[in-house]
Design a protein around this motif. Structure first.
Motif, PDB file in Angstrom:
ATOM      1  N   GLU A  79      -1.301  -0.867  -9.867  1.00  0.00           N
ATOM      2  CA  GLU A  79      -2.411  -1.814 -10.008  1.00  0.00           C
ATOM      3  C   GLU A  79      -1.930  -3.253 -10.189  1.00  0.00           C
ATOM      4  OE1 GLU A  79      -4.986  -0.682  -9.203  1.00  0.00           O
ATOM      5  OE2 GLU A  79      -5.425   1.303  -9.997  1.00  0.00           O
ATOM      6  N   ARG A  82      -8.160  -1.595  -3.422  1.00  0.00           N
ATOM      7  CA  ARG A  82      -8.924  -0.397  -3.749  1.00  0.00           C
ATOM      8  C   ARG A  82      -8.409   0.856  -3.032  1.00  0.00           C
ATOM      9  NH1 ARG A  82     -11.468  -4.905  -4.454  1.00  0.00           N
ATOM     10  NH2 ARG A  82     -13.098  -5.126  -6.039  1.00  0.00           N
ATOM     11  N   GLY A  83      -7.217   0.748  -2.454  1.00  0.00           N
ATOM     12  CA  GLY A  83      -6.603   1.917  -1.839  1.00  0.00           C
ATOM     13  C   GLY A  83      -6.993   2.148  -0.396  1.00  0.00           C
ATOM     14  N   TYR A 139       0.834  -1.203   0.000  1.00  0.00           N
ATOM     15  CA  TYR A 139       0.000   0.000   0.000  1.00  0.00           C
ATOM     16  C   TYR A 139       0.871   1.256   0.000  1.00  0.00           C
ATOM     17  CZ  TYR A 139      -3.032   3.670   1.906  1.00  0.00           C
ATOM     18  OH  TYR A 139      -3.697   4.854   2.128  1.00  0.00           O
ATOM     19  N   ARG A 144      -8.457   9.007  -1.694  1.00  0.00           N
ATOM     20  CA  ARG A 144      -7.666   8.376  -0.634  1.00  0.00           C
ATOM     21  C   ARG A 144      -8.137   8.773   0.771  1.00  0.00           C
ATOM     22  NH1 ARG A 144      -1.400   9.479   1.082  1.00  0.00           N
ATOM     23  NH2 ARG A 144      -1.295   7.850   2.683  1.00  0.00           N
ATOM     24  N   TRP A 178     -16.647   2.943  -1.365  1.00  0.00           N
ATOM     25  CA  TRP A 178     -16.025   2.772  -2.682  1.00  0.00           C
ATOM     26  C   TRP A 178     -16.999   2.127  -3.670  1.00  0.00           C
ATOM     27  CZ3 TRP A 178     -11.786   3.802  -5.650  1.00  0.00           C
ATOM     28  CH2 TRP A 178     -11.622   3.019  -6.803  1.00  0.00           C
ATOM     29  N   LYS A 217      -8.763   5.781  -6.688  1.00  0.00           N
ATOM     30  CA  LYS A 217      -8.207   5.427  -5.385  1.00  0.00           C
ATOM     31  C   LYS A 217      -7.236   6.499  -4.898  1.00  0.00           C
ATOM     32  CE  LYS A 217      -6.290   1.550  -6.602  1.00  0.00           C
ATOM     33  NZ  LYS A 217      -5.506   0.278  -6.564  1.00  0.00           N
TER      34      LYS A 217
END
Length: 320
Positions: free
Chosen positions: A210, A258-259, A132, A310, A277, A306
């Motif tokens: 990604e 998905r962040g 991440y 954030r 999301w 994303k």
């Protein structure tokens, strides 16, 4: 001892009992290694079989995608990516003697050499958070490349100024909500912002965050479009799913992708953020009204979302 381990690992029909208790007592590290590799291999093989079965069925009936469950979509998306990571270890360990060398090495470096089928829940969180933050460090560069592209390709001054002001709000630390991001739809759906027209550096970083690169396809825009297509399909399936029924290991992985930083949130916060999301994706692609699976006009905005969202998808308080 060597013969015992070989028998346990080598035969899928042999279980750790009756050797398990004695092996666990005398050689706990070896027992843990065998358990992790066997359980991971079992799950990996099962998911690979599911993927191949789905691949065959969808080759015969492409419309079958409508009937897939969220878990089948996840397996279909993830197995090729897992194979890309695990294949070297699987190939080398298939040779006699070499498996005694490569498997302990893979066990010692699971983040680099093994997929999440071989990880514990704590490792999923630990490695997910590492990935991440490795992605987050590219976020500002990607936004700068988006602005450079807009400055070079976009003739509409009003749209260009709106986009620049939008990114400035993010840099200033303002919390961007999904309604704000949806205001970018008319701009980023324009032909100038199709994935194939983005710069090499821009596509390279998007592909990196990604993890969308396919083994035999070097066209970055094509890889990203394929990734966005299936991520959108997963979001569409999850939107109608009871998140309380999703196994926790899947929840962690889906949020990271998905962040959403799974390690810094409670389970309840993760579900709230993931739902936020999914609601955004539903509004972006209009799942409830005009959804057309072949449309790709919002993929560029989707892949940047994303980054744009954030702060909103990492909140620790209930949404108002």
């Amino acid at each position: 001892m060597r013969a015992l381990i070989s028998n346990i690992v080598g035969s899928p029909r042999v279980k750790l009992k009756p050797y398990g208790s004695k092996l666990q007592q005398r050689y706990p590290k070896i027992y843990r290694l065998i358990s992790v590799l066997r359980n991971g291999t079992t799950r990996f093989a099962k998911e690979t079989f599911t993927f191949l079965n789905l691949k065959l069925k969808m080759w015969k009936r492409p419309d079958l995608i409508e009937n897939l469950s969220w878990k089948e979509v996840e397996v279909y998306r993830q197995v090729p990516r897992d194979w890309k990571k695990v294949a070297p270890v699987m190939l080398i360990s298939s040779f006699p003697v070499l498996n005694y060398i490569v498997l302990p090495i893979a066990y010692a470096y699971p983040h680099k050499l093994l997929s999440n089928q071989f990880w514990t829940l704590e490792q999923i969180l630990k490695f997910g958070e590492i990935d991440y933050y490795n992605k987050v460090k590219h976020y500002s560069t990607i936004l700068e490349l988006l602005l450079i592209h807009a400055d070079e390709k976009l003739d509409d001054s009003a749209a260009k100024n709106f986009l620049f002001d939008f990114v400035d709000r993010i840099k200033d630390g303002e919390e961007i909500k999904c309604e704000d991001v949806l205001e970018l739809k008319p701009i980023l759906k324009r032909p100038e912002f199709e994935l194939k027209f983005l710069s090499y550096d821009h596509l390279f970083l998007l592909e990196k965050i990604e993890n969308s690169r396919k083994a035999f396809d070097l066209v970055k825009s094509s890889n990203l479009a394929y990734y966005a297509y299936w991520l959108r399909e997963a979001d569409r399936k999850l939107l109608i799913q009871d998140l309380d029924k999703i196994p926790i290991e899947y929840m962690y992985s889906m949020c990271f992708e998905r962040g959403i930083n799974s390690r810094s949130h409670s389970i309840n916060d993760l579900k709230i953020n993931l739902r936020y999301w999914l609601d955004f994706a539903s509004k972006l692609f209009e799942f409830n009204s005009n959804f057309k699976r072949e449309d790709q006009e919002y993929f560029t905005l989707y892949l940047h979302s994303k980054i744009l969202l954030r702060s909103s998808i990492n909140r620790k308080t209930p949404y108002k």
